[in-house]
Scaffold this active site. Structure first.
Site, short mmCIF file in Angstrom:
data_model
loop_
_atom_site.label_atom_id
_atom_site.label_comp_id
_atom_site.label_asym_id
_atom_site.label_seq_id
_atom_site.Cartn_x
_atom_site.Cartn_y
_atom_site.Cartn_z
N TYR A 101 -17.65 9.72 -0.81
CA TYR A 101 -17.53 8.74 -1.90
C TYR A 101 -18.81 8.72 -2.75
O TYR A 101 -18.76 8.76 -3.98
CB TYR A 101 -17.26 7.37 -1.27
CG TYR A 101 -17.26 6.20 -2.22
CD1 TYR A 101 -16.22 6.01 -3.13
CD2 TYR A 101 -18.30 5.27 -2.22
CE1 TYR A 101 -16.22 4.93 -4.00
CE2 TYR A 101 -18.31 4.19 -3.08
CZ TYR A 101 -17.27 4.04 -3.97
OH TYR A 101 -17.29 2.96 -4.83
N GLN A 131 -26.87 -5.05 10.69
CA GLN A 131 -26.97 -4.21 9.49
C GLN A 131 -27.06 -5.14 8.28
O GLN A 131 -26.48 -6.22 8.27
CB GLN A 131 -25.78 -3.23 9.38
CG GLN A 131 -24.40 -3.83 9.29
CD GLN A 131 -23.76 -4.11 10.66
OE1 GLN A 131 -24.43 -4.46 11.61
NE2 GLN A 131 -22.43 -4.00 10.74
N LYS A 152 -13.37 -5.33 2.01
CA LYS A 152 -14.82 -5.22 2.26
C LYS A 152 -15.30 -6.43 3.06
O LYS A 152 -14.59 -7.42 3.22
CB LYS A 152 -15.56 -5.20 0.93
CG LYS A 152 -14.95 -4.28 -0.08
CD LYS A 152 -15.91 -3.14 -0.36
CE LYS A 152 -15.35 -2.18 -1.36
NZ LYS A 152 -15.06 -2.80 -2.62
P1 NAD Z 1 -10.34 -1.42 -6.42
O1 NAD Z 1 -9.88 -0.47 -5.37
O2 NAD Z 1 -9.90 -2.83 -6.32
O3 NAD Z 1 -9.93 -0.87 -7.86
C1 NAD Z 1 -9.81 0.50 -8.15
C2 NAD Z 1 -8.49 0.70 -8.86
O4 NAD Z 1 -8.35 2.08 -9.20
C3 NAD Z 1 -7.28 0.33 -7.96
O5 NAD Z 1 -6.49 -0.70 -8.56
C4 NAD Z 1 -6.51 1.63 -7.85
O6 NAD Z 1 -5.10 1.46 -7.83
C5 NAD Z 1 -6.96 2.38 -9.10
N1 NAD Z 1 -6.69 3.80 -8.95
C6 NAD Z 1 -6.85 4.55 -7.81
N2 NAD Z 1 -6.39 5.78 -8.02
C7 NAD Z 1 -5.95 5.83 -9.31
C8 NAD Z 1 -5.33 6.85 -10.10
N3 NAD Z 1 -5.12 8.07 -9.59
N4 NAD Z 1 -5.00 6.54 -11.38
C9 NAD Z 1 -5.20 5.30 -11.88
N5 NAD Z 1 -5.76 4.29 -11.17
C10 NAD Z 1 -6.13 4.57 -9.90
O7 NAD Z 1 -11.93 -1.30 -6.46
P2 NAD Z 1 -13.01 -2.22 -7.18
O8 NAD Z 1 -13.75 -2.92 -6.11
O9 NAD Z 1 -12.38 -3.00 -8.26
O10 NAD Z 1 -13.97 -1.12 -7.79
C11 NAD Z 1 -13.92 -0.74 -9.17
C12 NAD Z 1 -14.91 0.40 -9.39
O11 NAD Z 1 -16.23 0.00 -9.01
C13 NAD Z 1 -14.60 1.65 -8.58
O12 NAD Z 1 -14.90 2.79 -9.35
C14 NAD Z 1 -15.56 1.56 -7.41
O13 NAD Z 1 -15.84 2.82 -6.86
C15 NAD Z 1 -16.77 0.92 -8.07
N6 NAD Z 1 -17.60 0.19 -7.09
C16 NAD Z 1 -17.15 -0.96 -6.52
C17 NAD Z 1 -17.96 -1.63 -5.62
C18 NAD Z 1 -17.52 -2.92 -4.98
O14 NAD Z 1 -18.30 -3.50 -4.22
N7 NAD Z 1 -16.32 -3.42 -5.22
C19 NAD Z 1 -19.22 -1.11 -5.27
C20 NAD Z 1 -19.62 0.07 -5.86
C21 NAD Z 1 -18.82 0.71 -6.79
#
Ligand code: NAD
Length: 328
Positions: free
Chosen positions: A148, A219, A191
């Site tokens: 990731y 942690q 999470k």
């Molecule tokens: P989330 O999983 O709730 O949202 C991600 C969304 O992307 C989901 O609704 C999912 O259906 C969609 N998705 C997945 N595959 C897809 C595809 N092929 N086409 C279209 N949509 C697709 O996650 P989040 O917590 O809202 O995170 C949002 C962003 O922030 C992500 O890129 C994540 O990596 C990044 N991020 C989040 C955190 C956190 O603590 N939540 C921390 C670091 C980075």
């Protein structure tokens, strides 16, 4: 009134959904794109397209007529997910990010925001619970713990090189554990703040007091409330700063302390049962000096206040679930 046409990918997910609501309040015309609709309330987006961004043809449809892209779509989850699904995550997110980026160039998008992660930071800087907060330059020499993090770092590099040859402006935030209501609260993608809230609500409503914690609970992490995160995205996107910036809290807590704060909010005493489970790096905290200096962003919502609204929202869901089980 700001009638700029913007795209939020991942608009069916946790942060994306909150970001759509925030941008709508600011007057933007918003297109949301995701493979799924938001689970807990309707999207405020002007247009919501269910598209799989692992296909270039869909990324072209998503970015058509758009001036700003907020690229949040990702295959992701908590420790229980990203510690096991390495190859799927690498494959899916590489396709999503490569195609969204390339389609944005074809459609002459003017600004592009990428949601990166604290998971890009090398494991060797996060071996102790009392960790030194991570500065943006710590990302290299690279050694992220999971696929990731490697994929996020690779996309950061793609954006850096794209900036050399395209007119699009790129902005990158490294989120550190964002939490709040309307996020995944159950299952392998949940999470720590949501999972612990669910376990504690369940313990409260069933008069048991034991909750399971993965590892010894010593942690450490910092946790940033989602309202602060979406405000930070807006501030970074509309700033002139071009390098990656941390968006996170800089108050570090152990997972045991996090559980105690939530138990206080719930008004119960808990007994922690430590079981084997994925824990990620031993310690992680955000150094916010650069983000404060460059774009004047600071988190405003305390951990206690953020957890209170998150816990209340989850307690209601757990109450409904228990009722359903009793009536089944
Ligand atoms: P989330 O999983 O709730 O949202 C991600 C969304 O992307 C989901 O609704 C999912 O259906 C969609 N998705 C997945 N595959 C897809 C595809 N092929 N086409 C279209 N949509 C697709 O996650 P989040 O917590 O809202 O995170 C949002 C962003 O922030 C992500 O890129 C994540 O990596 C990044 N991020 C989040 C955190 C956190 O603590 N939540 C921390 C670091 C980075």
């Amino acid at each position: 009134m700001n009638k700029k046409r913007v795209l939020v990918t991942g608009a069916g997910g946790f942060i994306g959904h909150h970001l759509v609501t925030y941008l709508k309040k600011k007057g933007y015309w918003v297109r949301g794109v995701d493979i799924k609709l938001p689970e807990f309330e309707a999207s405020a987006a002007d247009e919501f397209l269910q598209l799989d961004l692992r296909y270039f043809s869909n990324a072209l449809i998503a970015t058509q007529g758009i001036s700003e892209v907020y690229a949040l779509a990702a295959d992701m989850g908590g420790m229980g997910y990203i510690s096991f699904k390495h190859s799927e995550i690498l494959y899916n997110n590489t396709l999503i990010n490569t195609y969204t980026l390339e389609a944005s160039k074809v459609n002459k998008v003017s600004r592009y925001f990428f949601a990166s992660s604290a998971c890009v930071y090398p494991e060797y800087k996060q071996l102790r619970a009392k960790v030194t907060p991570l500065k943006e330059e710590d990302a290299f020499p690279a050694d992220p713990q999971d696929a990731y993090g490697w994929e996020k770092l690779m996309t950061e590099i793609m954006l850096k090189y794209s900036a050399e040859s395209s007119k699009t402006e790129y902005r990158i935030a490294r989120f550190h554990n964002i939490f709040g209501p309307l996020g995944t609260w159950d299952g392998e993608r949940a999470k720590a703040p949501a999972s612990l809230s669910r376990k504690i609500a369940y313990a409260k409503l069933t008069n048991t007091n034991e909750i399971e914690i993965w590892g010894d609970g010593k942690q450490t992490r910092s946790f940033c409330y989602v309202d602060d995160c979406v405000r930070g995205i807006d501030m970074l996107m509309h700033s002139n700063y071009k390098e990656p910036l941390n968006i996170g809290q800089d108050r570090i807590v152990t997972i045991n302390e996090l559980a105690d704060i939530i138990a206080d909010i719930a008004g119960i005493k808990i007994k922690k049962v430590h079981i084997p489970g994925p824990q990620g790096v031993r310690g992680r905290n955000s150094d916010n000096s650069r983000v404060t200096k460059e774009i004047r962003w600071k988190p405003k919502v305390s951990l206690e206040r953020g957890l209170e609204s998150t816990y209340k929202w989850i307690e209601k869901l757990v109450r409904d679930q228990i009722k359903l089980e009793q009536n089944a």
